[in-house]
Design a protein around this motif. Sequence first.
Motif, short mmCIF file in Angstrom:
data_model
loop_
_atom_site.label_atom_id
_atom_site.label_comp_id
_atom_site.label_asym_id
_atom_site.label_seq_id
_atom_site.Cartn_x
_atom_site.Cartn_y
_atom_site.Cartn_z
N LYS A 1 0.51 -0.98 0.19
CA LYS A 1 -0.18 0.47 0.09
C LYS A 1 1.26 1.32 0.06
O LYS A 1 0.48 2.41 -0.60
CB LYS A 1 -1.08 0.05 1.41
CG LYS A 1 -1.40 1.10 0.87
CD LYS A 1 -3.19 0.74 2.03
CE LYS A 1 -4.21 1.82 1.48
NZ LYS A 1 -5.50 2.15 2.64
N GLN A 2 1.29 1.55 0.97
CA GLN A 2 2.44 2.18 0.74
C GLN A 2 3.75 2.38 -0.70
O GLN A 2 3.64 3.76 -0.92
CB GLN A 2 3.44 2.34 2.23
CG GLN A 2 3.45 1.06 2.38
CD GLN A 2 4.80 1.71 3.59
OE1 GLN A 2 5.61 2.30 3.75
NE2 GLN A 2 5.05 0.32 4.30
N TYR A 3 3.44 2.08 -1.34
CA TYR A 3 4.18 1.43 -2.09
C TYR A 3 3.65 1.54 -3.38
O TYR A 3 4.03 1.42 -4.66
CB TYR A 3 5.22 0.43 -2.88
CG TYR A 3 6.10 0.34 -1.50
CD1 TYR A 3 6.00 -0.75 -0.89
CD2 TYR A 3 7.48 1.30 -1.34
CE1 TYR A 3 7.30 -0.56 0.66
CE2 TYR A 3 7.94 1.01 0.12
CZ TYR A 3 8.30 -0.13 0.50
OH TYR A 3 8.42 -0.22 1.72
N ARG A 4 1.91 2.30 -3.81
CA ARG A 4 1.35 2.58 -4.48
C ARG A 4 1.69 2.59 -5.65
O ARG A 4 1.55 2.49 -6.90
CB ARG A 4 -0.48 3.26 -4.16
CG ARG A 4 -1.08 3.49 -4.62
CD ARG A 4 -2.16 2.61 -4.93
NE ARG A 4 -2.39 2.04 -6.47
CZ ARG A 4 -3.72 2.36 -5.63
NH1 ARG A 4 -4.77 3.07 -5.04
NH2 ARG A 4 -4.63 3.09 -7.63
N GLY A 5 2.01 3.99 -5.67
CA GLY A 5 2.94 4.31 -7.48
C GLY A 5 3.90 3.31 -7.86
O GLY A 5 3.81 3.03 -8.48
N LEU A 6 4.85 3.07 -6.46
CA LEU A 6 6.19 2.17 -7.15
C LEU A 6 5.00 0.83 -8.18
O LEU A 6 5.18 0.48 -9.03
CB LEU A 6 6.84 1.57 -6.34
CG LEU A 6 7.69 1.13 -6.98
CD1 LEU A 6 8.61 1.73 -7.51
CD2 LEU A 6 9.36 0.50 -5.20
N PHE A 7 4.32 0.16 -7.21
CA PHE A 7 3.99 -1.09 -7.71
C PHE A 7 2.62 -0.70 -8.74
O PHE A 7 3.09 -1.57 -9.94
CB PHE A 7 2.44 -1.14 -6.58
CG PHE A 7 1.54 -1.62 -7.01
CD1 PHE A 7 0.20 -2.06 -7.65
CD2 PHE A 7 1.92 -3.45 -7.00
CE1 PHE A 7 -0.95 -3.16 -7.45
CE2 PHE A 7 1.25 -4.81 -7.11
CZ PHE A 7 0.26 -4.72 -7.04
N THR A 8 2.29 0.92 -8.96
CA THR A 8 1.50 0.96 -10.47
C THR A 8 2.82 1.37 -11.61
O THR A 8 2.41 0.12 -12.36
CB THR A 8 0.58 1.88 -10.42
OG1 THR A 8 -0.60 2.25 -9.34
CG2 THR A 8 -0.09 2.27 -11.68
N GLY A 9 3.33 1.11 -11.50
CA GLY A 9 4.83 1.74 -12.74
C GLY A 9 5.04 0.40 -12.92
O GLY A 9 4.94 -0.02 -13.99
N ILE A 10 5.21 -0.88 -11.67
CA ILE A 10 6.07 -2.12 -12.19
C ILE A 10 4.54 -2.77 -12.75
O ILE A 10 5.09 -3.71 -13.65
CB ILE A 10 6.13 -2.37 -11.08
CG1 ILE A 10 7.53 -2.34 -10.17
CG2 ILE A 10 6.50 -4.01 -11.14
CD1 ILE A 10 8.10 -2.56 -8.98
N VAL A 11 3.92 -2.95 -12.17
CA VAL A 11 2.88 -4.14 -13.27
C VAL A 11 2.59 -3.35 -14.91
O VAL A 11 2.61 -3.98 -15.02
CB VAL A 11 0.72 -3.28 -12.15
CG1 VAL A 11 -0.20 -4.11 -13.34
CG2 VAL A 11 1.14 -3.64 -11.07
N LEU A 12 2.13 -1.67 -14.48
CA LEU A 12 2.86 -0.93 -16.61
C LEU A 12 3.07 -1.20 -16.74
O LEU A 12 3.21 -2.53 -18.03
CB LEU A 12 2.79 0.30 -16.43
CG LEU A 12 2.42 1.10 -17.03
CD1 LEU A 12 0.10 0.78 -17.31
CD2 LEU A 12 1.56 2.48 -16.89
N LEU A 13 5.23 -1.33 -16.36
CA LEU A 13 5.95 -1.92 -17.10
C LEU A 13 5.83 -3.63 -17.29
O LEU A 13 5.97 -4.08 -18.61
CB LEU A 13 7.02 -1.58 -16.59
CG LEU A 13 8.59 -1.96 -16.99
CD1 LEU A 13 9.52 -1.09 -18.84
CD2 LEU A 13 10.00 -1.22 -16.46
N GLY A 14 5.58 -4.20 -15.84
CA GLY A 14 5.52 -6.03 -16.23
C GLY A 14 4.79 -6.27 -16.92
O GLY A 14 4.59 -7.07 -18.17
N ALA A 15 3.43 -5.45 -17.04
CA ALA A 15 2.92 -5.89 -17.84
C ALA A 15 2.32 -5.64 -19.26
O ALA A 15 2.05 -6.71 -20.59
CB ALA A 15 0.94 -5.43 -17.40
N ILE A 16 3.16 -4.58 -19.92
CA ILE A 16 3.55 -4.47 -21.07
C ILE A 16 5.01 -5.40 -22.03
O ILE A 16 4.20 -5.88 -23.06
CB ILE A 16 3.66 -3.40 -21.57
CG1 ILE A 16 3.63 -2.62 -22.97
CG2 ILE A 16 4.92 -2.38 -21.16
CD1 ILE A 16 1.79 -1.89 -23.09
N VAL A 17 5.26 -5.35 -21.46
CA VAL A 17 6.51 -6.24 -21.85
C VAL A 17 6.03 -7.86 -21.54
O VAL A 17 6.74 -8.62 -22.27
CB VAL A 17 7.90 -6.09 -20.69
CG1 VAL A 17 8.98 -6.84 -21.12
CG2 VAL A 17 8.15 -4.63 -20.88
#
Lengths: 350, 258, 379
Positions: free
Chosen positions: A300-316
Amino acid sequence: MGALYEAFLDLTATVGITEPVLHGMLIAAILAISIYLTLYTGMFTLANAGFMAIGAYVSVLLTQQLGWGLFPAILAAMIVAGLIAIPIGLPVLRLSDIYLAIATIGFAEIVRILLLNFDNIIKSIIEGILASDNEALINRVMTFDANSELLEIRQLTNSVRVRFELIEGARGIKNIPVLTESWMLALFIIILILFLIRLHRSRFGRAMAAIRQDETVASNMGINVVYVKNVVFVMSAMIAAAAGGFEGHLNRIIEPGAFGFDRNVDILAYAVLGGTQSIIGPIVGGLVLEALPEVLREVKQYRGLFTGIVLLGAIVYLPNGLVDPAGVKGLFGTLFSRGKSKREGEVDAA
Amino acid sequence: MQHKGLLELTSVSRHFGGLAALEDVDMLVSQGQIVGLIGPNGAGKTTTINNITGLDHPTSGQIYFNSQPIHKASPHVITNMGIARTYQNIRLFGDMTAYENLLIGQHKRGEASLFESIFMLPRHFSQERELKNRATELLERFNLADVADVKASNLPYGDQRRLEIARALATNPQLLLLDEPTAGMNPTETRAVGEQILQLRDEGITVLVIEHDMSLIHQVCDEVYVLNFGRMITHGTPDEIRQNEMVIEAYLGTDEGN
Amino acid sequence: MELFLQQNINAISLGAIYALFALGYAMVFSILGVLNLAHSAIFMWGAFVGLLALDPEKAPLLINFILVGTPLTVIGMVVEYKFIQPGMNYTRSLHLAIQRLIALIIRVIWITILALIGQQIFIQLMPYFPETLTILPVVALIFASVAGGILSIALEFLAFRPLRERKADRLAQLISSIGAALILVNIAQFAFQAVYGRTEAFYPRDVTIFGIGTDPITLGALTITPIRLMILAIAIILMIVLQFMVQRTQVGQQMRAVAFNEKIASLLGIDVSRIYILTFFLAGAFAGIAGILYGMTFLVTTPFIGENIALIGLTAIVLGGLGSIQGALVGGFLVALIQTYSVAFGGSSYRDAIVFVLLFIMLLIRPQGLFGQPEQKRA
């Protein structure tokens, strides 16, 4: 019914999904649907946060100031957003992929900045009116009182009085009635899904898919590409506005910061994670992305980081998203499979 | 002003900066004809078709279809007026099945509005049935019935070519523009395509075909236009063209034609 | 009149920074065809690294990190390309998405392991390193640009290369860069918290580069801070060097060939992959320097300065033309001028809106910008 809902909430609360979180998930699902429409047509637009902002502010204006009910207010907000989408869409949708992305990002930012300054804008308009010689208009705006806490425009000829309680600095609005409830959101989502199913099976839906595949050839098939794109853009804007309207009545305040580029990125992430091959994809993406930070409390506290990783990970790694109908069909055989819908020409956008 | 013929190009030029892709091109296609358009690679044949179908617009000159000016019109308007085309490098909707490609081809025939589709009103269903029937008809006619549910990109080359033509037909055209329909085919297949073109003419469709294969030109064309470096150097019957010195010279040095 | 001149001077030095930043954007776009929205995050990291290097207390940390981190990164990249490939078939019978998730998880695990090893190593080594190495602002500049370059290369390997290899379209790469930017900004937030205890840090006021400092010189009614002129000079020198490199050296020629047509370039024997890495490095280095120069100009650094400059850079390259290097230069200065004038005349709250409106209008009237080529439709 109410008891069932309470029980359901108790269950989900055990994993960390409380009612506010559920609201967030449902709104994310609605936003995901709004971006699904444009992506299904091959348009990469990131303007949804901007229309969401419009929806929120317009509906709040109507409920808070004019005493409208929530549903009419949201309906009106959707119409306003749709109307605004038309002049934006016509010139912008001619642009191709990344230019379109840039233009729509720019639009959303412009909306946000305008909202950030909306008290100044109204003040300037009123000063302009008072300074002019237009008697009729001046009578309607007899007094106004604008400091950073309160923006009040009074009209003495009838008893309409517009009064915004602002949040200082953030230029938001506070003391908004809490009107949204989960069942409304769920109902809206169901209506949208039904709408989308019919859309897929219609001539218009096929045209959308064709445009995504190959826009030039689609126009050679007699499809009016400009018309279809604009209609889809308007639909997407209206749905985003509805999401904004619902969200605006959840937390008693709204502020422009919530509708900035970060919001657009979140919405994009719903679609990227969930996949855009079927209707369920973005909805799942939205639900999951809103739920996960709550369920995995460490994240939860890493919300922004989490979204970024999800975005990058998912698209790749997951180019088709989590929900990949080709794979799912192989495993189960779902409502959306080809066999059932052969009688109506449903078509894969792929 | 009444214009002769079904399709007429008058002094059409298309310049790209300093480069003239087309220069002062005149062409006349009459109803019921099968017209060939030949020329070495880069002569401007595909550019001509692009300008006719609205994908590109002439820098100067006019194009008339059924006496209506179309040189400034959008592609979908031109298709709705009755012109359809195929592509030099096949451009099917690859992720859709053959059947679905044919459904899309019939887009302009659909009359049910979005409203009717969404609320499942009867006209939607009757419409869909009609579209389905026509699609099935076309599939059968072009020997694609057994691959109806195969993704277009997975089809063998010959099937893809036929599907392209079938899809163009699905738009119910008056004029069909074929861009190298027999590329990569052997003589038997080429001949079969020729037969199909003749049959199309019997059904009342006018055809303009771009080709390199002279045997096809001889098999089907009433008249042939020859482009070279963006200019129309001559036109006439296939026999006249075959003996025309300018044409032979245009092709000299390349391995085109025969 | 004096106000006009004063504004112009401010605008030009700001414009130089914007131009440096926009150059990196334009380089990547013209040679790789993708828009790297994480470029602004690299800019911000450049400012951060530069600040660390300038600070006598934090600088040794930085050096240690680099001395240990670099070999580890290299080892990691080697491991990556020998043993782990994106899209590898782990189990044939599993759903493809699950396979790919596994690939992702494995990657995350080994990166974490590497990071932990690195952390241990430099904690051990730290006491042994001298503390006097940095402080010189010139060294800080070098650090910032090298850091930017390395980060940029990391982006290429993590966010762009895998997508290029599976022939994804440029929108996918755009989205990927958005994700990367988000990650970089968030990591910076944690870093700022860890190092400074809050998400805001200040550059020292008395930075001098080659003895030229921040004491204002007054010429009549004009006040010039010499350091701004220095910054302008550095920026201009860098641009000239870049121009020279691109036009006169063989490597530059290769870059131009790849920008023109990647396939033809590789047929001519050019190692396209190496050119890509070089491009990313240069773009990142420029962004890094732009970052530290920005920090020296405005004195405050936060993890969010990238966001401000992102849209500015975007506007600059759209104005100048997306593929054009000269365009980026012109665009950068133009935007700075417009910003400065709109603040001077209109008030700062609309400053950003005016830039966006400009972006919007430009896209509508002339998407290819002042120097770019319109994209053609082909059939």
